[in-house]
Design an enzyme around this catalytic site. Structure first.
Site, PDB file in Angstrom:
ATOM      1  N   GLU A 216      12.601  16.419  36.893  1.00 18.43           N
ATOM      2  CA  GLU A 216      11.708  17.028  35.895  1.00 18.43           C
ATOM      3  C   GLU A 216      10.417  17.615  36.479  1.00 18.43           C
ATOM      4  O   GLU A 216       9.323  17.361  35.977  1.00 18.43           O
ATOM      5  CB  GLU A 216      11.357  15.995  34.824  1.00 18.43           C
ATOM      6  CG  GLU A 216      12.577  15.428  34.128  1.00 18.43           C
ATOM      7  CD  GLU A 216      12.230  14.396  33.052  1.00 18.43           C
ATOM      8  OE1 GLU A 216      11.060  14.013  32.923  1.00 18.43           O
ATOM      9  OE2 GLU A 216      13.164  13.998  32.312  1.00 18.43           O
ATOM     10  N   GLU A 321      23.007  13.410  31.975  1.00 24.23           N
ATOM     11  CA  GLU A 321      22.472  12.474  30.970  1.00 24.23           C
ATOM     12  C   GLU A 321      22.865  12.900  29.555  1.00 24.23           C
ATOM     13  O   GLU A 321      22.045  12.840  28.636  1.00 24.23           O
ATOM     14  CB  GLU A 321      20.936  12.424  31.071  1.00 24.23           C
ATOM     15  CG  GLU A 321      20.407  12.101  32.448  1.00 24.23           C
ATOM     16  CD  GLU A 321      18.889  11.978  32.510  1.00 24.23           C
ATOM     17  OE1 GLU A 321      18.225  11.945  31.454  1.00 24.23           O
ATOM     18  OE2 GLU A 321      18.356  11.923  33.633  1.00 24.23           O
TER      19      GLU A 321
HETATM   20  C1  XIL Z   1      15.007   7.042  29.784  1.00 28.86           C
HETATM   21  C2  XIL Z   1      15.717   5.722  29.519  1.00 28.86           C
HETATM   22  O1  XIL Z   1      16.931   5.990  28.871  1.00 28.86           O
HETATM   23  C3  XIL Z   1      14.842   4.828  28.650  1.00 28.86           C
HETATM   24  O2  XIL Z   1      15.429   3.529  28.529  1.00 28.86           O
HETATM   25  C4  XIL Z   1      13.455   4.701  29.259  1.00 28.86           C
HETATM   26  O3  XIL Z   1      12.630   3.964  28.369  1.00 28.86           O
HETATM   27  C5  XIL Z   1      12.833   6.062  29.506  1.00 28.86           C
HETATM   28  O4  XIL Z   1      13.726   6.821  30.335  1.00 28.86           O
HETATM   29  N1  XIL Z   1      15.094  11.801  31.573  1.00 28.86           N
HETATM   30  C6  XIL Z   1      15.479  10.962  32.591  1.00 28.86           C
HETATM   31  C7  XIL Z   1      15.861   9.578  32.280  1.00 28.86           C
HETATM   32  O5  XIL Z   1      15.591  11.421  33.735  1.00 28.86           O
HETATM   33  O6  XIL Z   1      15.536   8.703  33.338  1.00 28.86           O
HETATM   34  C8  XIL Z   1      15.243   9.088  31.009  1.00 28.86           C
HETATM   35  O7  XIL Z   1      15.751   7.799  30.710  1.00 28.86           O
HETATM   36  C9  XIL Z   1      15.510  10.068  29.889  1.00 28.86           C
HETATM   37  C10 XIL Z   1      14.933  11.418  30.201  1.00 28.86           C
END
Ligand code: XIL
Length: 403
Positions: A216, A321
């Site tokens: 990110e 994701e």
């Molecule tokens: C999220 C997790 O799912 C949550 O449990 C945590 O509280 C915050 O992070 N982008 C990413 C992930 O790269 O690591 C994130 O995961 C969601 C957004």
């Protein structure tokens, strides 16, 4: 030390004698003690632990088709797993049945690898070397993956979130307000990446097939995010992170840049611009599209983005994701499933054209454990029953095989 070992052995024998298998410890006990305890509790578990019984609050899953089998001709199917999954018999069984890739949802992020609790006034050797804590929390998902032969996507080395803020400050002390200079921060970055790569490779050789090196880094408003990484190192911190990752990653480990909203035109062109020098240096293998989507993201714009990353950068693409917002209305489950079918078809069509889409990860197991649980964005209900979106994903693979 000898005395400690003896004590550990005696304790472990006592535990085995009592039939207890719960001796895991989170508090960083020594490696020697760990291994003694583990080997004794393993044999205790074999001989005396009660058989795992399926809790009736979960539906039976034995007749489920499996995503990893359905997608075997195309790419591995992954899941973000939390401790709740890896430590529960039923959740773990479902995860093992369905997935052949996994990502630790939180455990391998910088907040867990970097030992922020060590605080200020550390010995000199830590000035340019962030202390690490590869403790039980960091190890748990890796142990699960190793035991069950599931390859891992490492997530993540450099991020502006879930990273202890102290690491950006001189003496690890945010209160001084004195940020590290470029040279010091580059050293801290290099050493952290080196430590993670070396530790994971020593303890879990061959298990991690890809790393999200930078997560990110592009700002929603355009350009590179002005994070503390940017403020301390400057705009080439992305290039530097990949340079170090390539230097220390075991041969064959794929290095990825990972981001959200990648299908938005500005985001994807900023990503392409930022990654060009990394590609030229030969230090990156792919782009990870997080894909926290809803029906508002058209399958065609999603597919165009995959193609663009491949065409313009020559990189492979992984969906890292995925979750799909449920939307409103009584028929949300049908709409969610219909959307998933179209999205998967668009992805599989590209795969058939030869675009290197090399893994596809769902961001969690059951709706109730999603980070966006109000959106019911995953494939299974909390009782492990399968949702229509799961069936749509299976169907898309079958259709692609028959076309
Ligand atoms: C999220 C997790 O799912 C949550 O449990 C945590 O509280 C915050 O992070 N982008 C990413 C992930 O790269 O690591 C994130 O995961 C969601 C957004």
């Amino acid at each position: 030390m000898k005395k400690q070992l003896l004590m550990a052995l005696v304790c472990a024998m006592l535990l085995a004698g009592c039939g207890s298998s719960d001796s895991s410890s989170d508090n960083g006990s020594t490696a020697a003690t760990d291994s003694v305890t583990e080997s004794v509790t393993d044999s205790a578990a074999e001989s005396e632990a009660p058989p795992q019984e399926w809790d009736s609050k979960f539906v039976q899953i034995t007749d489920y088709p499996s995503l990893k089998d359905a997608y075997a001709p195309f790419f591995p199917i992954g899941c973000a797993l939390s401790d709740k999954v890896t430590s529960s018999y039923e959740y773990a069984e479902l995860a093992k049945q369905q997935f052949n890739s996994m990502t630790a949802e939180n455990s391998m992020k910088p907040e867990n690898g970097m030992d922020a609790s060590r605080g200020r006034n550390l010995p000199d050797k830590y000035v340019d070397h962030i202390p690490t804590k590869f403790n039980a929390a960091f190890k748990r998902p890796l142990e699960f993956a190793k035991e069950n032969g599931i390859p891992v996507r490492g997530h993540t080395l450099l991020w502006h979130n879930q990273t202890p803020e102290g690491i950006f400050y001189v003496n690890y002390d945010k209160d001084t307000g004195e940020l590290c200079d470029r040279e010091l921060m580059l050293k801290r970055l290099e050493n952290y990446i080196k430590d993670v790569m070396e530790w994971t490779n020593e303890n879990y050789p061959g298990l991690i097939y890809a790393w999200d090196v930078v997560n990110e880094a592009i700002d929603d408003a355009g350009g590179i995010r002005k994070s503390l990484w940017y403020q301390t190192i400057g705009e080439d911190y992305i290039e530097k992170a990949f340079e170090y990752a390539r230097k220390y990653a075991p041969e064959g480990t794929k290095l990825f840049y990972n981001d959200y909203n990648t299908y938005q035109q500005r985001k994807r062109s900023d990503i392409i611009k930022a990654l060009k020098p990394v590609v030229e240096a030969g230090n990156i293998d792919g782009v990870g599209m997080q894909s926290h989507v809803g029906t508002y993201v058209t399958p065609s714009s999603f597919a165009d983005t995959i193609k663009m990353f491949h065409d313009e950068l020559g990189l492979e693409v992984q969906i890292t994701e995925l979750d799909v917002e449920c939307g409103n209305g009584d028929d949300w489950e049908d709409k969610q499933a219909e959307y998933m079918g179209k999205l998967m078809k668009a992805v599989l069509d590209l795969k058939a054209e030869g675009v290197p889409i090399t893994s596809f990860t769902i961001w969690g197991l059951t709706d109730d454990m999603s980070w966006k649980k109000d959106n019911k964005p995953l494939l299974f209900n909390s009782d492990l029953s399968r949702k229509k979106i799961f069936d749509a994903m299976i169907q898309a693979a079958e259709d692609a095989k028959n076309s």
